[in-house]
Design a protein around this motif. Structure first.
Motif, PDB file in Angstrom:
ATOM      1  N   SER A 233      46.287  45.833  29.307  1.00  0.00           N
ATOM      2  CA  SER A 233      46.837  44.961  30.659  1.00  0.00           C
ATOM      3  C   SER A 233      46.747  44.108  31.409  1.00  0.00           C
ATOM      4  CB  SER A 233      46.637  46.753  31.283  1.00  0.00           C
ATOM      5  OG  SER A 233      47.570  46.971  32.155  1.00  0.00           O
ATOM      6  N   LEU A 234      47.707  44.164  31.951  1.00  0.00           N
ATOM      7  CA  LEU A 234      47.687  42.913  33.038  1.00  0.00           C
ATOM      8  C   LEU A 234      47.987  43.452  34.017  1.00  0.00           C
ATOM      9  CD1 LEU A 234      50.023  40.147  31.021  1.00  0.00           C
ATOM     10  CD2 LEU A 234      47.487  40.067  31.373  1.00  0.00           C
ATOM     11  N   SER A 235      48.021  44.631  34.270  1.00  0.00           N
ATOM     12  CA  SER A 235      47.962  45.445  35.488  1.00  0.00           C
ATOM     13  C   SER A 235      47.317  45.480  36.837  1.00  0.00           C
ATOM     14  CB  SER A 235      48.435  47.063  35.259  1.00  0.00           C
ATOM     15  OG  SER A 235      48.193  47.872  36.845  1.00  0.00           O
ATOM     16  N   THR A 236      48.026  45.035  37.861  1.00  0.00           N
ATOM     17  CA  THR A 236      47.481  44.552  39.343  1.00  0.00           C
ATOM     18  C   THR A 236      46.574  45.575  39.587  1.00  0.00           C
ATOM     19  OG1 THR A 236      49.730  44.790  40.688  1.00  0.00           O
ATOM     20  CG2 THR A 236      49.272  42.799  39.890  1.00  0.00           C
ATOM     21  N   ASP A 237      47.096  47.259  39.403  1.00  0.00           N
ATOM     22  CA  ASP A 237      45.984  48.309  39.932  1.00  0.00           C
ATOM     23  C   ASP A 237      44.639  47.841  39.673  1.00  0.00           C
ATOM     24  OD1 ASP A 237      45.147  50.943  40.176  1.00  0.00           O
ATOM     25  OD2 ASP A 237      47.099  51.796  39.308  1.00  0.00           O
ATOM     26  N   GLU A 238      43.888  48.387  40.359  1.00  0.00           N
ATOM     27  CA  GLU A 238      42.703  48.318  40.750  1.00  0.00           C
ATOM     28  C   GLU A 238      41.655  49.031  39.557  1.00  0.00           C
ATOM     29  OE1 GLU A 238      40.270  47.769  44.429  1.00  0.00           O
ATOM     30  OE2 GLU A 238      41.351  45.561  44.671  1.00  0.00           O
ATOM     31  N   ASP A 239      42.178  50.892  39.110  1.00  0.00           N
ATOM     32  CA  ASP A 239      42.042  51.278  38.234  1.00  0.00           C
ATOM     33  C   ASP A 239      41.977  50.594  37.338  1.00  0.00           C
ATOM     34  OD1 ASP A 239      41.359  52.874  40.528  1.00  0.00           O
ATOM     35  OD2 ASP A 239      43.285  53.577  40.910  1.00  0.00           O
ATOM     36  N   VAL A 240      42.417  50.101  37.128  1.00  0.00           N
ATOM     37  CA  VAL A 240      43.132  49.481  35.522  1.00  0.00           C
ATOM     38  C   VAL A 240      42.602  48.112  34.926  1.00  0.00           C
ATOM     39  CG1 VAL A 240      44.616  48.441  33.913  1.00  0.00           C
ATOM     40  CG2 VAL A 240      44.600  50.509  35.247  1.00  0.00           C
ATOM     41  N   LEU A 241      42.318  46.430  36.271  1.00  0.00           N
ATOM     42  CA  LEU A 241      42.485  45.996  36.473  1.00  0.00           C
ATOM     43  C   LEU A 241      40.997  45.624  36.611  1.00  0.00           C
ATOM     44  CD1 LEU A 241      43.339  42.579  36.381  1.00  0.00           C
ATOM     45  CD2 LEU A 241      43.565  42.395  38.348  1.00  0.00           C
ATOM     46  N   SER A 242      40.012  45.201  36.151  1.00  0.00           N
ATOM     47  CA  SER A 242      38.630  45.119  36.313  1.00  0.00           C
ATOM     48  C   SER A 242      38.430  43.676  37.277  1.00  0.00           C
ATOM     49  CB  SER A 242      37.859  45.165  35.765  1.00  0.00           C
ATOM     50  OG  SER A 242      37.791  43.517  34.457  1.00  0.00           O
ATOM     51  N   PRO A 243      37.535  43.366  38.350  1.00  0.00           N
ATOM     52  CA  PRO A 243      36.632  42.113  38.300  1.00  0.00           C
ATOM     53  C   PRO A 243      37.095  41.255  37.739  1.00  0.00           C
ATOM     54  CG  PRO A 243      35.922  43.994  39.741  1.00  0.00           C
ATOM     55  CD  PRO A 243      36.215  44.240  38.696  1.00  0.00           C
ATOM     56  N   ARG A 244      36.376  41.127  36.260  1.00  0.00           N
ATOM     57  CA  ARG A 244      35.939  40.038  35.525  1.00  0.00           C
ATOM     58  C   ARG A 244      37.641  39.834  35.013  1.00  0.00           C
ATOM     59  NH1 ARG A 244      35.210  39.483  29.843  1.00  0.00           N
ATOM     60  NH2 ARG A 244      33.379  38.039  29.604  1.00  0.00           N
ATOM     61  N   ALA A 245      38.484  41.376  35.056  1.00  0.00           N
ATOM     62  CA  ALA A 245      39.149  40.372  33.921  1.00  0.00           C
ATOM     63  C   ALA A 245      40.440  39.435  34.929  1.00  0.00           C
ATOM     64  CB  ALA A 245      40.007  41.814  33.489  1.00  0.00           C
ATOM     65  N   HIS A 407      42.480  40.532  50.002  1.00  0.00           N
ATOM     66  CA  HIS A 407      42.459  39.551  48.567  1.00  0.00           C
ATOM     67  C   HIS A 407      43.390  38.630  48.411  1.00  0.00           C
ATOM     68  CE1 HIS A 407      37.888  42.648  48.451  1.00  0.00           C
ATOM     69  NE2 HIS A 407      38.409  41.724  49.031  1.00  0.00           N
ATOM     70  N   PRO A 408      42.771  37.433  47.853  1.00  0.00           N
ATOM     71  CA  PRO A 408      44.459  37.147  47.311  1.00  0.00           C
ATOM     72  C   PRO A 408      44.657  38.111  45.748  1.00  0.00           C
ATOM     73  CG  PRO A 408      42.519  36.027  47.804  1.00  0.00           C
ATOM     74  CD  PRO A 408      42.154  37.084  47.818  1.00  0.00           C
ATOM     75  N   PRO A 409      45.901  38.100  45.618  1.00  0.00           N
ATOM     76  CA  PRO A 409      46.968  38.485  44.970  1.00  0.00           C
ATOM     77  C   PRO A 409      46.762  38.134  43.089  1.00  0.00           C
ATOM     78  CG  PRO A 409      48.172  37.627  45.526  1.00  0.00           C
ATOM     79  CD  PRO A 409      46.892  37.931  46.667  1.00  0.00           C
ATOM     80  N   PHE A 410      46.947  39.104  42.400  1.00  0.00           N
ATOM     81  CA  PHE A 410      45.986  39.033  40.903  1.00  0.00           C
ATOM     82  C   PHE A 410      48.177  38.607  40.372  1.00  0.00           C
ATOM     83  CE2 PHE A 410      46.021  39.854  36.275  1.00  0.00           C
ATOM     84  CZ  PHE A 410      45.667  39.231  35.739  1.00  0.00           C
ATOM     85  N   VAL A 411      47.703  37.247  40.095  1.00  0.00           N
ATOM     86  CA  VAL A 411      48.708  36.476  39.847  1.00  0.00           C
ATOM     87  C   VAL A 411      48.890  35.076  39.332  1.00  0.00           C
ATOM     88  CG1 VAL A 411      51.042  35.350  40.526  1.00  0.00           C
ATOM     89  CG2 VAL A 411      49.758  36.915  42.670  1.00  0.00           C
ATOM     90  N   LEU A 412      48.821  35.667  38.071  1.00  0.00           N
ATOM     91  CA  LEU A 412      48.815  34.507  36.900  1.00  0.00           C
ATOM     92  C   LEU A 412      49.924  33.458  36.965  1.00  0.00           C
ATOM     93  CD1 LEU A 412      48.368  36.821  33.895  1.00  0.00           C
ATOM     94  CD2 LEU A 412      46.584  35.799  35.080  1.00  0.00           C
ATOM     95  N   PRO A 413      49.217  32.184  36.841  1.00  0.00           N
ATOM     96  CA  PRO A 413      49.531  31.089  37.246  1.00  0.00           C
ATOM     97  C   PRO A 413      51.384  30.836  35.605  1.00  0.00           C
ATOM     98  CG  PRO A 413      48.079  30.470  35.438  1.00  0.00           C
ATOM     99  CD  PRO A 413      47.847  31.480  36.142  1.00  0.00           C
ATOM    100  N   VAL A 414      52.574  30.374  35.977  1.00  0.00           N
ATOM    101  CA  VAL A 414      53.323  30.037  35.361  1.00  0.00           C
ATOM    102  C   VAL A 414      53.072  29.086  33.943  1.00  0.00           C
ATOM    103  CG1 VAL A 414      55.687  29.505  34.966  1.00  0.00           C
ATOM    104  CG2 VAL A 414      54.791  30.929  37.068  1.00  0.00           C
TER     105      VAL A 414
END
Length: 416
Positions: A233-245, A407-414
């Motif tokens: 998953s690439l979800s930004t939900d902290e219940d899904v996204l771990s700090p390491r991911a 906290h900066p959002p989890f945004v992957l580079p284009v």
């Protein structure tokens, strides 16, 4: 009244990047290989850029140098190097050829992403196959206006949609893309064989810069996707996204910073060599004269910009290296501090690249307009990359963290 100072940005458990970390487990081998490959690419960089052909030959050079498998563990058939080494390699290659540097950076980011989003067994199998087959990876995990769609079937999934201008796709063996589940809308990282039926790739990117990054458009028409090809998953939900991911975001942006620094160092090195053998401002001065105050001042200012950006990139690299070492113990507060440091470094590298690639032409003078010299490719490459990865969002993230502690959002580079 005292002067208020900014809150420090740090990692709770600092682990400095040592010389051994920077060069990886094999001593001076990878820096030497990167330098030799960069020297090879530099010999015909301008001519290849002007020809604008798909970089199959350039990928072959990277493959022969074993740079495509650099990050894969030795026990899985790779080079066994680490991210500090990979960043140094990207920077060296980008100094010679910014487009090939981007192609390599994208490959590293995508081929390594399974370690962050997948189970260890699946990640190891993907890396084992990548090493054995010498795969080149392309695509992108950044968000799109029209997302790809992943639909559940009895035997797995099917992938549909179009991804516009994705790096490396013209030469890729494997594509890593972002797709949303049709039933839930949750985004996932998906791996697709570029030769699979239903995958259509065209090179109609028509960019004025980074023309050898093998960018193109990809059409997915009911492409079958096995369950094990959905990395995670690439979800930004902290219940899904771990700090390491979540470190995928600063890792991708750190590669962007290294790419921009490589372009900066490349144009300054070529401009310096030209200035040492020509005197564009005062033809009556001897060739290579160090007496022109305008030239000296410009080079001084650009050197300050480049070295300042490089120092910030080193701090960011240390922070990312530390975060990866923390592994599952990493917290979201630590992730935020790492992400901010990388945002600062990317913003500084972007400005250094844009300033250097523009003002180096002024130093050289009207002769820099010669297509034969190829100085314009540095400006076009840097500007094309910064258009896809603008610094305004990064500056807002830094400001919001400084002022509000957000906290900066989890945004992957284009385009990593």
């Amino acid at each position: 009244m005292g002067v208020a100072t900014a809150p420090s940005v740090h990692v709770d458990v600092p682990v400095p990047v040592t010389d051994a970390d920077r060069i990886g487990p094999s001593g001076a081998h990878w820096p030497r290989v990167a330098r030799e490959t960069a020297d090879d690419l530099a010999t015909d960089a301008a001519a290849r850029e002007q020809a604008g052909k798909a970089p199959f030959d350039e990928v072959s050079r990277l493959r022969e140098a074993e740079l495509l498998t650099l990050l894969i563990p030795r026990e899985l058939g790779g080079g066994g190097a680490d991210w500090p080494t990979a960043c140094a390699v990207v920077r060296e290659i980008a100094a010679a050829d910014g487009a090939v540097g981007q192609l390599l950076a994208c490959h590293y980011f995508l081929s390594w992403s399974a370690r962050l989003f997948s189970a260890p067994v699946l990640a190891a199998e993907i890396e084992r196959q990548t090493a054995a087959q010498q795969w080149c990876w392309g695509g992108g995990l950044g968000g799109q206006e029209l997302p790809l769609t992943l639909t559940k079937t009895s035997g797995g999934y099917v992938l549909d949609g179009r991804q516009s201008y994705a790096t490396g796709v013209l030469v890729a063996d494997r594509l890593a893309v972002r797709a949303e589940r049709a039933d839930t809308g949750e985004p996932f990282a998906v791996v697709v064989d570029a030769a699979r039926l239903g995958v259509g790739i065209d090179g109609d990117a028509d960019t004025f810069g980074q023309r050898l990054a093998a960018g193109g458009n990809v059409e997915f028409d009911a492409v079958p996707v096995a369950a094990h090809d959905v990395l995670g998953s690439l979800s930004t939900d902290e219940d899904v996204l771990s700090p390491r991911a979540a470190l995928a975001s600063p890792i991708g942006r750190l590669l962007s910073a290294q790419l921009l620094l490589g372009m900066t160092e490349g144009v300054l090195a070529e401009a310096r060599e030209y200035s040492r053998s020509h005197s564009p401002w005062r033809p009556d001065w001897p060739i290579g004269s160090p007496q022109d105050p305008q030239v000296l001042t410009t080079y001084g200012e650009l050197t300050v910009l480049a070295r300042s950006a490089s120092a910030l990139a080193d701090q960011a690299l240390t922070a990312v290296h530390t975060g990866l070492a923390r592994d599952e113990d990493l917290t979201f507060d630590e992730y935020a501090e790492i992400s901010v440091l990388v945002a600062v470094a990317e913003a500084a590298a972007s400005r250094a690249a844009q300033e250097s690639t523009t003002r180096a032409l002024d130093v050289i003078g009207a002769r820099s307009a010669s297509a034969r010299l190829g100085f314009d490719r540095f400006w076009r490459n840097a500007r094309a990359h910064t258009l896809y990865e603008p610094i305004a969002p990064r500056l807002r993230d830094v400001g919001d963290y400084f002022l509000n502690g957000a906290h900066p959002p989890f945004v992957l580079p284009v385009r990593p």
